[in-house]
Scaffold this motif. Sequence first.
Motif, PDB file in Angstrom:
ATOM      1  N   LYS A  18       0.828  -1.210   0.000  1.00 55.15           N
ATOM      2  CA  LYS A  18       0.000   0.000   0.000  1.00 55.15           C
ATOM      3  C   LYS A  18       0.858   1.254   0.000  1.00 55.15           C
ATOM      4  O   LYS A  18       0.522   2.243  -0.660  1.00 55.15           O
ATOM      5  CB  LYS A  18      -0.948  -0.007   1.194  1.00 55.15           C
ATOM      6  N   CYS A  19       1.958   1.218   0.725  1.00 51.97           N
ATOM      7  CA  CYS A  19       2.878   2.357   0.706  1.00 51.97           C
ATOM      8  C   CYS A  19       3.442   2.556  -0.697  1.00 51.97           C
ATOM      9  O   CYS A  19       3.491   3.683  -1.196  1.00 51.97           O
ATOM     10  CB  CYS A  19       4.016   2.151   1.704  1.00 51.97           C
ATOM     11  N   PHE A  20       3.858   1.462  -1.342  1.00 49.60           N
ATOM     12  CA  PHE A  20       4.383   1.555  -2.702  1.00 49.60           C
ATOM     13  C   PHE A  20       3.328   2.064  -3.670  1.00 49.60           C
ATOM     14  O   PHE A  20       3.637   2.810  -4.590  1.00 49.60           O
ATOM     15  CB  PHE A  20       4.916   0.210  -3.185  1.00 49.60           C
ATOM     16  N   ASP A  21       2.083   1.641  -3.484  1.00 56.67           N
ATOM     17  CA  ASP A  21       1.005   2.114  -4.351  1.00 56.67           C
ATOM     18  C   ASP A  21       0.844   3.629  -4.255  1.00 56.67           C
ATOM     19  O   ASP A  21       0.396   4.264  -5.202  1.00 56.67           O
ATOM     20  CB  ASP A  21      -0.316   1.423  -4.007  1.00 56.67           C
ATOM     21  N   ASN A  22       1.221   4.181  -3.107  1.00 53.27           N
ATOM     22  CA  ASN A  22       1.189   5.634  -2.913  1.00 53.27           C
ATOM     23  C   ASN A  22       2.543   6.269  -3.220  1.00 53.27           C
ATOM     24  O   ASN A  22       2.817   7.394  -2.795  1.00 53.27           O
ATOM     25  CB  ASN A  22       0.773   5.962  -1.475  1.00 53.27           C
ATOM     26  N   ARG A  23       3.383   5.513  -3.927  1.00 52.87           N
ATOM     27  CA  ARG A  23       4.718   5.976  -4.337  1.00 52.87           C
ATOM     28  C   ARG A  23       5.595   6.351  -3.146  1.00 52.87           C
ATOM     29  O   ARG A  23       6.292   7.362  -3.150  1.00 52.87           O
ATOM     30  CB  ARG A  23       4.615   7.136  -5.321  1.00 52.87           C
ATOM     31  N   TYR A  24       5.526   5.518  -2.121  1.00 51.66           N
ATOM     32  CA  TYR A  24       6.261   5.772  -0.902  1.00 51.66           C
ATOM     33  C   TYR A  24       6.856   4.469  -0.398  1.00 51.66           C
ATOM     34  O   TYR A  24       6.155   3.466  -0.298  1.00 51.66           O
ATOM     35  CB  TYR A  24       5.309   6.368   0.148  1.00 51.66           C
ATOM     36  N   SER A  25       8.134   4.472  -0.080  1.00 48.83           N
ATOM     37  CA  SER A  25       8.798   3.295   0.457  1.00 48.83           C
ATOM     38  C   SER A  25       8.970   3.474   1.965  1.00 48.83           C
ATOM     39  O   SER A  25       9.681   4.380   2.402  1.00 48.83           O
ATOM     40  CB  SER A  25      10.161   3.135  -0.216  1.00 48.83           C
ATOM     41  N   PRO A  26       8.315   2.648   2.780  1.00 46.29           N
ATOM     42  CA  PRO A  26       8.409   2.826   4.228  1.00 46.29           C
ATOM     43  C   PRO A  26       9.794   2.449   4.757  1.00 46.29           C
ATOM     44  O   PRO A  26      10.445   1.546   4.228  1.00 46.29           O
ATOM     45  CB  PRO A  26       7.352   1.861   4.769  1.00 46.29           C
ATOM     46  N   THR A  27      10.230   3.143   5.786  1.00 48.14           N
ATOM     47  CA  THR A  27      11.491   2.793   6.429  1.00 48.14           C
ATOM     48  C   THR A  27      11.261   1.612   7.354  1.00 48.14           C
ATOM     49  O   THR A  27      10.120   1.287   7.712  1.00 48.14           O
ATOM     50  CB  THR A  27      12.045   3.967   7.253  1.00 48.14           C
ATOM     51  N   LEU A  28      12.336   0.981   7.769  1.00 47.61           N
ATOM     52  CA  LEU A  28      12.219  -0.120   8.728  1.00 47.61           C
ATOM     53  C   LEU A  28      11.597   0.367  10.032  1.00 47.61           C
ATOM     54  O   LEU A  28      10.801  -0.341  10.651  1.00 47.61           O
ATOM     55  CB  LEU A  28      13.584  -0.753   8.980  1.00 47.61           C
ATOM     56  N   GLN A  29      11.951   1.575  10.446  1.00 49.29           N
ATOM     57  CA  GLN A  29      11.383   2.113  11.685  1.00 49.29           C
ATOM     58  C   GLN A  29       9.881   2.331  11.553  1.00 49.29           C
ATOM     59  O   GLN A  29       9.118   2.081  12.489  1.00 49.29           O
ATOM     60  CB  GLN A  29      12.080   3.421  12.081  1.00 49.29           C
ATOM     61  N   GLU A  30       9.429   2.783  10.396  1.00 47.02           N
ATOM     62  CA  GLU A  30       7.994   2.970  10.176  1.00 47.02           C
ATOM     63  C   GLU A  30       7.251   1.636  10.196  1.00 47.02           C
ATOM     64  O   GLU A  30       6.151   1.548  10.744  1.00 47.02           O
ATOM     65  CB  GLU A  30       7.757   3.707   8.854  1.00 47.02           C
ATOM     66  N   ILE A  31       7.859   0.613   9.620  1.00 44.71           N
ATOM     67  CA  ILE A  31       7.250  -0.718   9.672  1.00 44.71           C
ATOM     68  C   ILE A  31       7.191  -1.189  11.127  1.00 44.71           C
ATOM     69  O   ILE A  31       6.170  -1.703  11.583  1.00 44.71           O
ATOM     70  CB  ILE A  31       8.024  -1.723   8.793  1.00 44.71           C
ATOM     71  N   ALA A  32       8.281  -1.002  11.850  1.00 43.69           N
ATOM     72  CA  ALA A  32       8.333  -1.400  13.260  1.00 43.69           C
ATOM     73  C   ALA A  32       7.274  -0.667  14.075  1.00 43.69           C
ATOM     74  O   ALA A  32       6.585  -1.273  14.907  1.00 43.69           O
ATOM     75  CB  ALA A  32       9.723  -1.135  13.831  1.00 43.69           C
ATOM     76  N   ASP A  33       7.123   0.622  13.847  1.00 47.99           N
ATOM     77  CA  ASP A  33       6.116   1.418  14.577  1.00 47.99           C
ATOM     78  C   ASP A  33       4.702   0.951  14.242  1.00 47.99           C
ATOM     79  O   ASP A  33       3.865   0.824  15.137  1.00 47.99           O
ATOM     80  CB  ASP A  33       6.263   2.903  14.249  1.00 47.99           C
ATOM     81  N   LYS A  34       4.440   0.706  12.981  1.00 43.77           N
ATOM     82  CA  LYS A  34       3.106   0.286  12.539  1.00 43.77           C
ATOM     83  C   LYS A  34       2.680  -1.030  13.197  1.00 43.77           C
ATOM     84  O   LYS A  34       1.521  -1.201  13.575  1.00 43.77           O
ATOM     85  CB  LYS A  34       3.096   0.149  11.011  1.00 43.77           C
ATOM     86  N   PHE A  35       3.631  -1.947  13.360  1.00 42.98           N
ATOM     87  CA  PHE A  35       3.308  -3.272  13.893  1.00 42.98           C
ATOM     88  C   PHE A  35       3.743  -3.456  15.348  1.00 42.98           C
ATOM     89  O   PHE A  35       3.790  -4.579  15.846  1.00 42.98           O
ATOM     90  CB  PHE A  35       3.901  -4.355  12.986  1.00 42.98           C
ATOM     91  N   ASN A  36       4.055  -2.346  16.014  1.00 45.52           N
ATOM     92  CA  ASN A  36       4.411  -2.344  17.441  1.00 45.52           C
ATOM     93  C   ASN A  36       5.595  -3.247  17.772  1.00 45.52           C
ATOM     94  O   ASN A  36       5.608  -3.908  18.817  1.00 45.52           O
ATOM     95  CB  ASN A  36       3.196  -2.717  18.302  1.00 45.52           C
ATOM     96  N   PHE A  37       6.588  -3.281  16.878  1.00 47.28           N
ATOM     97  CA  PHE A  37       7.811  -4.013  17.171  1.00 47.28           C
ATOM     98  C   PHE A  37       8.669  -3.149  18.090  1.00 47.28           C
ATOM     99  O   PHE A  37       8.650  -1.922  17.999  1.00 47.28           O
ATOM    100  CB  PHE A  37       8.599  -4.320  15.894  1.00 47.28           C
ATOM    101  N   SER A  38       9.445  -3.778  18.949  1.00 47.00           N
ATOM    102  CA  SER A  38      10.257  -3.017  19.903  1.00 47.00           C
ATOM    103  C   SER A  38      11.413  -2.278  19.225  1.00 47.00           C
ATOM    104  O   SER A  38      11.886  -1.274  19.737  1.00 47.00           O
ATOM    105  CB  SER A  38      10.791  -3.928  21.001  1.00 47.00           C
ATOM    106  N   ASN A  39      11.865  -2.770  18.067  1.00 50.35           N
ATOM    107  CA  ASN A  39      12.910  -2.060  17.329  1.00 50.35           C
ATOM    108  C   ASN A  39      12.850  -2.425  15.842  1.00 50.35           C
ATOM    109  O   ASN A  39      12.111  -3.331  15.447  1.00 50.35           O
ATOM    110  CB  ASN A  39      14.298  -2.339  17.920  1.00 50.35           C
ATOM    111  N   HIS A  40      13.648  -1.735  15.058  1.00 50.32           N
ATOM    112  CA  HIS A  40      13.582  -1.931  13.613  1.00 50.32           C
ATOM    113  C   HIS A  40      14.212  -3.240  13.147  1.00 50.32           C
ATOM    114  O   HIS A  40      13.973  -3.669  12.029  1.00 50.32           O
ATOM    115  CB  HIS A  40      14.184  -0.735  12.877  1.00 50.32           C
ATOM    116  N   SER A  41      14.985  -3.904  13.999  1.00 48.62           N
ATOM    117  CA  SER A  41      15.597  -5.160  13.572  1.00 48.62           C
ATOM    118  C   SER A  41      14.545  -6.247  13.346  1.00 48.62           C
ATOM    119  O   SER A  41      14.726  -7.126  12.499  1.00 48.62           O
ATOM    120  CB  SER A  41      16.664  -5.635  14.558  1.00 48.62           C
ATOM    121  N   THR A  42      13.426  -6.176  14.062  1.00 48.46           N
ATOM    122  CA  THR A  42      12.339  -7.123  13.831  1.00 48.46           C
ATOM    123  C   THR A  42      11.710  -6.863  12.469  1.00 48.46           C
ATOM    124  O   THR A  42      11.379  -7.808  11.731  1.00 48.46           O
ATOM    125  CB  THR A  42      11.283  -7.035  14.945  1.00 48.46           C
ATOM    126  N   ALA A  43      11.569  -5.602  12.112  1.00 48.36           N
ATOM    127  CA  ALA A  43      11.052  -5.251  10.786  1.00 48.36           C
ATOM    128  C   ALA A  43      12.015  -5.761   9.712  1.00 48.36           C
ATOM    129  O   ALA A  43      11.580  -6.305   8.693  1.00 48.36           O
ATOM    130  CB  ALA A  43      10.860  -3.749  10.665  1.00 48.36           C
TER     131      ALA A  43
END
Length: 67
Positions: A18-43
């Motif tokens: 969905k991010c790509f469809d909006n011409r946007y590439s999410p960062t690892l931190q944004e993925i981590a935040d969206k899915f409530n991961f404790s840090n970006h390494s899980t993303a």
Amino acid sequence: MSYPLTKRQAEIYEYIRKCFDNRYSPTLQEIADKFNFSNHSTAQYFVNILIKKKWLNRKKYSQIDYL
């Protein structure tokens, strides 16, 4: 051929798509935040799985793209 995804992997893939469809590439931190991961390494772990299962493609300079 793409390999099947778990429910969580599919949720993360859909978010990235969905991010790509909006011409946007999410960062690892944004993925981590969206899915409530404790840090970006899980993303990063999930992105690597999606790449290994051929749902995402890593481009030059670490940029990712969905297939």
